[in-house]
Enzyme design. Sequence first.
Site, PDB file in Angstrom:
ATOM      1  CG  ASP A 169      -1.110   2.225  -5.181  1.00  0.00           C
ATOM      2  OD1 ASP A 169      -0.698   2.014  -6.060  1.00  0.00           O
ATOM      3  OD2 ASP A 169      -2.338   1.156  -4.089  1.00  0.00           O
ATOM      4  CD  GLN A 213      -3.252  -0.890   1.917  1.00  0.00           C
ATOM      5  OE1 GLN A 213      -2.849  -0.566   3.022  1.00  0.00           O
ATOM      6  NE2 GLN A 213      -4.334  -0.629   1.624  1.00  0.00           N
ATOM      7  CB  SER A 229      -3.434   4.620  -3.480  1.00  0.00           C
ATOM      8  OG  SER A 229      -4.257   3.397  -4.112  1.00  0.00           O
TER       9      SER A 229
HETATM   10  P1  NAD Z   1     -10.010   2.093 -10.029  1.00  0.00           P
HETATM   11  O1  NAD Z   1      -9.532   3.532 -10.482  1.00  0.00           O
HETATM   12  O2  NAD Z   1     -10.030   1.380 -10.952  1.00  0.00           O
HETATM   13  O3  NAD Z   1     -11.655   3.158 -10.371  1.00  0.00           O
HETATM   14  C1  NAD Z   1     -12.322   4.084  -9.328  1.00  0.00           C
HETATM   15  C2  NAD Z   1     -13.952   3.761  -9.235  1.00  0.00           C
HETATM   16  O4  NAD Z   1     -14.516   3.440 -10.097  1.00  0.00           O
HETATM   17  C3  NAD Z   1     -13.800   1.862  -8.766  1.00  0.00           C
HETATM   18  O5  NAD Z   1     -14.531   2.505  -7.202  1.00  0.00           O
HETATM   19  C4  NAD Z   1     -14.588   1.093  -9.659  1.00  0.00           C
HETATM   20  O6  NAD Z   1     -15.371   0.563  -8.179  1.00  0.00           O
HETATM   21  C5  NAD Z   1     -15.293   2.100 -10.183  1.00  0.00           C
HETATM   22  N1  NAD Z   1     -16.012   1.922 -11.342  1.00  0.00           N
HETATM   23  C6  NAD Z   1     -16.054   1.145 -12.356  1.00  0.00           C
HETATM   24  N2  NAD Z   1     -17.014   0.702 -13.238  1.00  0.00           N
HETATM   25  C7  NAD Z   1     -18.063   1.890 -12.452  1.00  0.00           C
HETATM   26  C8  NAD Z   1     -19.037   2.037 -13.028  1.00  0.00           C
HETATM   27  N3  NAD Z   1     -19.505   1.575 -14.333  1.00  0.00           N
HETATM   28  N4  NAD Z   1     -20.559   2.400 -12.148  1.00  0.00           N
HETATM   29  C9  NAD Z   1     -19.885   2.995 -11.308  1.00  0.00           C
HETATM   30  N5  NAD Z   1     -18.332   3.360 -10.884  1.00  0.00           N
HETATM   31  C10 NAD Z   1     -18.070   2.365 -11.135  1.00  0.00           C
HETATM   32  O7  NAD Z   1     -10.141   2.502  -8.771  1.00  0.00           O
HETATM   33  P2  NAD Z   1      -9.648   2.911  -7.757  1.00  0.00           P
HETATM   34  O8  NAD Z   1      -9.331   4.147  -7.218  1.00  0.00           O
HETATM   35  O9  NAD Z   1      -7.778   2.187  -7.953  1.00  0.00           O
HETATM   36  O10 NAD Z   1      -9.988   1.720  -5.504  1.00  0.00           O
HETATM   37  C11 NAD Z   1     -10.157   0.308  -6.370  1.00  0.00           C
HETATM   38  C12 NAD Z   1     -10.362  -0.475  -4.945  1.00  0.00           C
HETATM   39  O11 NAD Z   1      -8.920  -0.589  -4.206  1.00  0.00           O
HETATM   40  C13 NAD Z   1     -10.961   0.517  -3.131  1.00  0.00           C
HETATM   41  O12 NAD Z   1     -11.292  -0.041  -2.936  1.00  0.00           O
HETATM   42  C14 NAD Z   1      -8.833   0.988  -2.696  1.00  0.00           C
HETATM   43  O13 NAD Z   1      -9.075   0.975  -1.821  1.00  0.00           O
HETATM   44  C15 NAD Z   1      -8.882  -0.669  -3.162  1.00  0.00           C
HETATM   45  N6  NAD Z   1      -7.307  -0.472  -3.251  1.00  0.00           N
HETATM   46  C16 NAD Z   1      -7.142  -1.496  -2.480  1.00  0.00           C
HETATM   47  C17 NAD Z   1      -4.967  -1.241  -2.379  1.00  0.00           C
HETATM   48  C18 NAD Z   1      -4.174  -1.911  -1.658  1.00  0.00           C
HETATM   49  O14 NAD Z   1      -4.294  -2.402  -0.833  1.00  0.00           O
HETATM   50  N7  NAD Z   1      -2.488  -1.480  -1.837  1.00  0.00           N
HETATM   51  C19 NAD Z   1      -4.796  -0.414  -3.442  1.00  0.00           C
HETATM   52  C20 NAD Z   1      -5.383   0.619  -4.242  1.00  0.00           C
HETATM   53  C21 NAD Z   1      -6.947   0.805  -4.394  1.00  0.00           C
END
Ligand code: NAD
Length: 378
Positions: A129, A126, A132
């Site tokens: 990343d 994390q 993020s």
């Molecule tokens: P992302 O940038 O890939 O997408 C942004 C958001 O758009 C996501 O929440 C996704 O569900 C949503 N989305 C996709 N299609 C959609 C649709 N048709 N309608 C509405 N919403 C839609 O996502 P992200 O910001 O990179 O993060 C996603 C998840 O991963 C989060 O829960 C985050 O906390 C988690 N995450 C975990 C780690 C880790 O554990 N190292 C690191 C980064 C993110």
Amino acid sequence: MKIAVVREDAPGETRCAATPETVKKFTALGAELAVESGAGESASVADGDFEAAGAAVGPRDTVLAGADAILCINAPDPASLGAAKGGALLVGALDPLRRRDAIEAYAGAGLEALAMEWMPRITRAQSMDILSSQSNLAGYKAVIDGAAVYGRAFPMMMTAAGTISAARVFVMGVGVAGLQAIATARRLGAQVSATDVRSATREQIQSLGAKPIFVENVAGIEGEGAGGYATEMSEEYQKAQAELVSGHIAKQDIVITTALIPGRPAPRLISDAQLATMRQGSVVVDLAADAGGNVEGCVPGENVARHGVTVIGASNLARSLAADASALFARNLYNFLSAFWDKDRGGPVLPDDDEIVKAIRLTQGGKVVNERLSGQAS
Ligand code: NAD
């Protein structure tokens, strides 16, 4: 161990892959740092600040000579790395799928390229990343940019001349950027609602004081899905979502869209007909602009007026917060390299069977070695 930091040459790039803070931290591990002249200029870090932190500052070839690791934000032009020695690590956001030629050239030059954007989403990674850390800033800036264009105020104001009502903000896609957009809009006093396809986000939306707006009659994505990422939704879901959005969007003043699906174009969430139902002066900020856009008619890097609504094609917003974006990116790089630091060898040792190494290593020993790239034509 000598670590080189190059000045970014991509057009519009403002960030730097190191800060005086990370220079000091690497130095404390026993590394020697060399930073290309002017590398920090657009991120408000002067050459003298790097020198004061203990780095040598000089032209690219001097900085690269004898370096064991090269830190960058974007994939540098391979021709500009001629002075680097074989076996050196090249660490940054290398954009492997779109910069395949550059990756081949790094392999040819004997560099070990490591793509930080392919960091796996596991707890251990994390703090490394970059997606993020940069998305969080982009989510904040999307709201600020939207507010700057919006011809009204965000908070409710009761003044002697009368009351101004709070702006209504709708956030579509509640990942890292969306959560920060919700928090920022709330801080500015807006009335906020949000939606996502992942049901786990419902509670997160509520905990930030916003209202969840979800498709109820068709199942979304339960649990962690594909490593926390969304996938493309069924036609039935898309139809239900379009109806839900049509009903809600006409009452919104600002819409921030952030929806992404890894490896695919961004899902279309707002049609031109839906834009036409919004009231004059409304603003839509499309953070997925570079991935094809969530909003019909959005143009990356431009503000487009459609039916009296301004559609902001937000492109790489983290670049507009160069100092903070550099500080977080540089810490991601430090957190990665220091996690693998071997005190006796005085540098990072990257085991072949480590989950992180397997995910991000693109080239080694003159070859492209990453599974996601093998079999893909250059
Ligand atoms: P992302 O940038 O890939 O997408 C942004 C958001 O758009 C996501 O929440 C996704 O569900 C949503 N989305 C996709 N299609 C959609 C649709 N048709 N309608 C509405 N919403 C839609 O996502 P992200 O910001 O990179 O993060 C996603 C998840 O991963 C989060 O829960 C985050 O906390 C988690 N995450 C975990 C780690 C880790 O554990 N190292 C690191 C980064 C993110």
